[in-house]
Design an enzyme around this catalytic site. Sequence first.
Site, PDB file in Angstrom:
ATOM      1  N   LYS A 169       0.419  -1.208  -0.090  1.00 41.02           N
ATOM      2  CA  LYS A 169      -0.136  -0.183  -0.401  1.00 41.02           C
ATOM      3  C   LYS A 169       0.451   1.473   0.124  1.00 41.02           C
ATOM      4  CE  LYS A 169      -4.030  -2.108   2.081  1.00 41.02           C
ATOM      5  NZ  LYS A 169      -4.923  -1.954   2.770  1.00 41.02           N
ATOM      6  N   ASN A 197      -4.899   2.135  -1.264  1.00 39.01           N
ATOM      7  CA  ASN A 197      -5.215   0.819  -1.809  1.00 39.01           C
ATOM      8  C   ASN A 197      -6.182   0.356  -3.410  1.00 39.01           C
ATOM      9  OD1 ASN A 197      -7.540   1.752  -1.102  1.00 39.01           O
ATOM     10  ND2 ASN A 197      -8.550  -0.082  -0.082  1.00 39.01           N
ATOM     11  N   ASP A 200      -9.616   2.253   2.771  1.00 34.68           N
ATOM     12  CA  ASP A 200      -9.749   1.255   3.933  1.00 34.68           C
ATOM     13  C   ASP A 200     -10.218   2.773   5.324  1.00 34.68           C
ATOM     14  OD1 ASP A 200      -8.925  -0.353   2.887  1.00 34.68           O
ATOM     15  OD2 ASP A 200      -6.119  -0.094   3.586  1.00 34.68           O
ATOM     16  N   ALA A 256       0.149  -2.571  13.244  1.00 35.25           N
ATOM     17  CA  ALA A 256       1.144  -0.394  12.616  1.00 35.25           C
ATOM     18  C   ALA A 256       1.045  -1.003  10.711  1.00 35.25           C
ATOM     19  CB  ALA A 256       1.847  -0.750  13.968  1.00 35.25           C
ATOM     20  N   GLY A 276      -0.218  -1.102   6.852  1.00 37.35           N
ATOM     21  CA  GLY A 276      -0.835  -0.103   6.134  1.00 37.35           C
ATOM     22  C   GLY A 276      -2.143   0.084   6.155  1.00 37.35           C
ATOM     23  N   ARG A 336       3.983  -5.261  17.072  1.00 41.86           N
ATOM     24  CA  ARG A 336       5.018  -6.441  17.483  1.00 41.86           C
ATOM     25  C   ARG A 336       5.956  -5.845  17.653  1.00 41.86           C
ATOM     26  NH1 ARG A 336       6.300 -11.010  13.050  1.00 41.86           N
ATOM     27  NH2 ARG A 336       5.955  -9.037  12.240  1.00 41.86           N
ATOM     28  N   GLU A 393       9.251  -0.285  16.749  1.00 41.58           N
ATOM     29  CA  GLU A 393      10.166   0.756  15.832  1.00 41.58           C
ATOM     30  C   GLU A 393       9.129   0.892  14.866  1.00 41.58           C
ATOM     31  OE1 GLU A 393      13.049  -0.501  14.277  1.00 41.58           O
ATOM     32  OE2 GLU A 393      13.203   1.138  12.437  1.00 41.58           O
TER      33      GLU A 393
HETATM   34  P1  NAP Z   1       0.736  -4.818   7.271  1.00 36.20           P
HETATM   35  O1  NAP Z   1       1.104  -3.359   6.884  1.00 36.20           O
HETATM   36  O2  NAP Z   1       1.559  -6.003   6.659  1.00 36.20           O
HETATM   37  O3  NAP Z   1       0.282  -4.960   8.425  1.00 36.20           O
HETATM   38  C1  NAP Z   1       0.855  -6.206   9.327  1.00 36.20           C
HETATM   39  C2  NAP Z   1       0.323  -5.936  10.540  1.00 36.20           C
HETATM   40  O4  NAP Z   1       0.576  -7.284  11.215  1.00 36.20           O
HETATM   41  C3  NAP Z   1       1.770  -5.606  11.515  1.00 36.20           C
HETATM   42  O5  NAP Z   1       1.218  -4.619  12.230  1.00 36.20           O
HETATM   43  C4  NAP Z   1       2.613  -6.482  11.638  1.00 36.20           C
HETATM   44  O6  NAP Z   1       3.222  -6.200  13.358  1.00 36.20           O
HETATM   45  C5  NAP Z   1       1.391  -6.931  11.899  1.00 36.20           C
HETATM   46  N1  NAP Z   1       1.560  -8.918  11.680  1.00 36.20           N
HETATM   47  C6  NAP Z   1       1.920  -8.959  11.281  1.00 36.20           C
HETATM   48  N2  NAP Z   1       2.910 -10.526  11.934  1.00 36.20           N
HETATM   49  C7  NAP Z   1       2.964 -10.730  12.778  1.00 36.20           C
HETATM   50  C8  NAP Z   1       3.321 -11.953  13.832  1.00 36.20           C
HETATM   51  N3  NAP Z   1       3.469 -12.779  13.972  1.00 36.20           N
HETATM   52  N4  NAP Z   1       2.915 -11.172  14.945  1.00 36.20           N
HETATM   53  C9  NAP Z   1       2.221 -10.201  15.439  1.00 36.20           C
HETATM   54  N5  NAP Z   1       2.220  -9.686  14.879  1.00 36.20           N
HETATM   55  C10 NAP Z   1       2.191  -9.401  13.623  1.00 36.20           C
HETATM   56  O7  NAP Z   1      -0.918  -5.504   6.237  1.00 36.20           O
HETATM   57  P2  NAP Z   1      -1.987  -4.607   6.648  1.00 36.20           P
HETATM   58  O8  NAP Z   1      -2.334  -3.780   4.922  1.00 36.20           O
HETATM   59  O9  NAP Z   1      -1.981  -3.061   7.276  1.00 36.20           O
HETATM   60  O10 NAP Z   1      -3.262  -5.464   6.438  1.00 36.20           O
HETATM   61  C11 NAP Z   1      -3.468  -5.999   7.943  1.00 36.20           C
HETATM   62  C12 NAP Z   1      -4.698  -6.478   7.999  1.00 36.20           C
HETATM   63  O11 NAP Z   1      -5.848  -6.202   7.765  1.00 36.20           O
HETATM   64  C13 NAP Z   1      -4.582  -7.709   6.724  1.00 36.20           C
HETATM   65  O12 NAP Z   1      -5.256  -9.205   7.133  1.00 36.20           O
HETATM   66  C14 NAP Z   1      -5.754  -7.746   5.791  1.00 36.20           C
HETATM   67  O13 NAP Z   1      -6.505  -8.490   4.727  1.00 36.20           O
HETATM   68  C15 NAP Z   1      -6.365  -6.601   6.809  1.00 36.20           C
HETATM   69  N6  NAP Z   1      -7.316  -5.708   6.088  1.00 36.20           N
HETATM   70  C16 NAP Z   1      -8.292  -5.684   5.897  1.00 36.20           C
HETATM   71  C17 NAP Z   1      -9.527  -5.058   4.844  1.00 36.20           C
HETATM   72  C18 NAP Z   1     -10.730  -5.043   4.927  1.00 36.20           C
HETATM   73  O14 NAP Z   1     -11.517  -4.687   4.088  1.00 36.20           O
HETATM   74  N7  NAP Z   1     -11.432  -6.134   5.571  1.00 36.20           N
HETATM   75  C19 NAP Z   1      -8.364  -4.045   3.687  1.00 36.20           C
HETATM   76  C20 NAP Z   1      -7.444  -4.072   4.517  1.00 36.20           C
HETATM   77  C21 NAP Z   1      -6.601  -5.022   5.394  1.00 36.20           C
HETATM   78  P3  NAP Z   1       4.806  -5.648  12.666  1.00 36.20           P
HETATM   79  O15 NAP Z   1       5.024  -4.103  12.578  1.00 36.20           O
HETATM   80  O16 NAP Z   1       5.088  -5.860  13.644  1.00 36.20           O
HETATM   81  O17 NAP Z   1       5.881  -6.747  11.477  1.00 36.20           O
END
Ligand code: NAP
Length: 538
Positions: free
Chosen positions: A320, A345, A361, A385, A387, A408, A411
């Site tokens: 993103k 997005n 989003d 934390a 996108g 997690r 930083e």
């Molecule tokens: P992202 O930018 O990759 O962020 C991932 C997040 O998950 C970070 O905070 C990361 O922590 C954390 N994480 C990943 N693996 C972890 C682990 N093993 N233990 C603890 N924390 C962990 O992803 P994103 O785009 O923000 O998306 C996040 C979620 O929102 C996804 O499941 C996505 O499908 C969902 N989403 C849903 C919609 C919807 O329409 N429903 C829209 C957008 C997103 P770190 O910073 O420590 O890596």
Amino acid sequence: MLPSLRRYHPHVSLITISIQVNDPAEVASAIEQARAAASEGAQLVEWRVDELAVEAAGHKACHALVRDTPMPCILTCRMVEEGGHFGGDESDRVGLVDSLVKAGIAPKYIDVESVAWRRDRDLRMGVGKLLAESECGLVLSTHDFEGRPDDLARQLDVMWAEDDAAVVKVAWMARSIRDSLEGMELLAEAAGPMIVVCMGRFGVMSRVLAGKFGGLLTFASLGEAQTTAPGQLTVDQLRNQYRFDSVSPSTSVFGIMGDPVEHSMSPLLHNTGFDLANFDGVMVPMPVIEGWESFKASLACLLDQPALNFSGLAVTSPHKENLSRFVEEVGGTLTPMVRRCGSANTLVVLPDGSLVADNTDTEGVVGPLRQVMTLKGSKVAMLGAGGAARAAAIGLLLEGAEVVVFNRSEERALALVDDVKARMESPVSIEYQSGGPQSSDGFKAVINMTTLGMDGGPDPSASPLEALGGSAEVLTEQMIVFDAVYSPLETPFVRQASRSGATVITGDAMFLAQAARQFKTWTGATAPMDTWMALLGS
Ligand code: NAP
């Protein structure tokens, strides 16, 4: 009489089901399978007879398959070194072809690997006789199950130069969506009937878009358990999830880009919406591995293909931020929400080729929450934390909520807090707390914006509360609990929330709200929310 080929429109490539028959005793059930596939919409069958080609009984079984086939057929016997199972030598394969000639039975096509064709004079003679004495056409093919052949151009030149070839086929394991784009370019420039198959998860788009570029056919399976190559879709998926029958040279192509995207419901929802709105578009999965360079190269390649009618993207993790960076770097337009969030997005490619990046989003999180609580002055615990979290935080702060971030990576969380503060015009209440939430602590809502609990994510069986070092005890009956994960809807976090008696908002609410805005932006039409909710099981 066999159904005529290309029975819909000339541009529609044929859905071809590949059925492997290992034993003469399987012939009747194989024919039944082909009948079932034909009734689902398949138009051609490939009989894979690698295991049948050696003895007289096997030859007879091959004859029966070709004679009783319910659809025009391709006969293929591939040797082990060609990626098949045929363990005999070339004279056995020639024996099978001779037996067909003697019996006066001919398939619509016979597939021969280009290397074998050039290497073996007897094979050329035998197949040549079959071609001369029937209406059978030669598919001259080359396969690479490891990756794109280095000498692909040379191999193609050799195959196109072969007078006997009715069709040229090339199949390779795609290493990125750029391979699929190259495959489509090959189809567009083909000197004659051609089949291009890019295998694996990066190749799915080449299968869906075969008809757009004039590919003779695309392979499919009857059910997910019967796929004969990686990345192959079922007939049902091709037709009902990917609008295969409607895809034509004029079709606008949209992608769901991220990694992973295999479980995304976006193609099903948007393609169903396109159908209902009579909109000439199709959405395909475009997996792109993590990293700015791979994102930049993939998007540049998509934009560089005028025949693709590339019209937009739904972008998900981990790209993103890369999307907003890309659009800014090429001088496109970032909506005010993208400027605020630093991530996007949604990509819209306007008819003049200019780009607009949007972020839907924010509304996806705030919209459903607004319906069940007053956000102004409410304290919200946000887990994650990334996108989506950044967009959520900005949406919540703009509504006047107070946000506490748990993540997690400390930083990344601190960077999000600083960054979000810097992007807001007036002072806002956002802070980071280490670990996970330990007590309810005045929180009116707890929202999960991590990828935990998501199918295909880092840990589908984990709840972010425990993973961050917090406890399920923080959830209370008075709380609103929101999970962004929508695949599956019932995550471990949602189950914990339901047990606590909290009001639960599952990821479909966010997904539907943000997707509806994307759909409106791309098509100008209102999203069919009732149909979408039914598709998501909401
Ligand atoms: P992202 O930018 O990759 O962020 C991932 C997040 O998950 C970070 O905070 C990361 O922590 C954390 N994480 C990943 N693996 C972890 C682990 N093993 N233990 C603890 N924390 C962990 O992803 P994103 O785009 O923000 O998306 C996040 C979620 O929102 C996804 O499941 C996505 O499908 C969902 N989403 C849903 C919609 C919807 O329409 N429903 C829209 C957008 C997103 P770190 O910073 O420590 O890596």
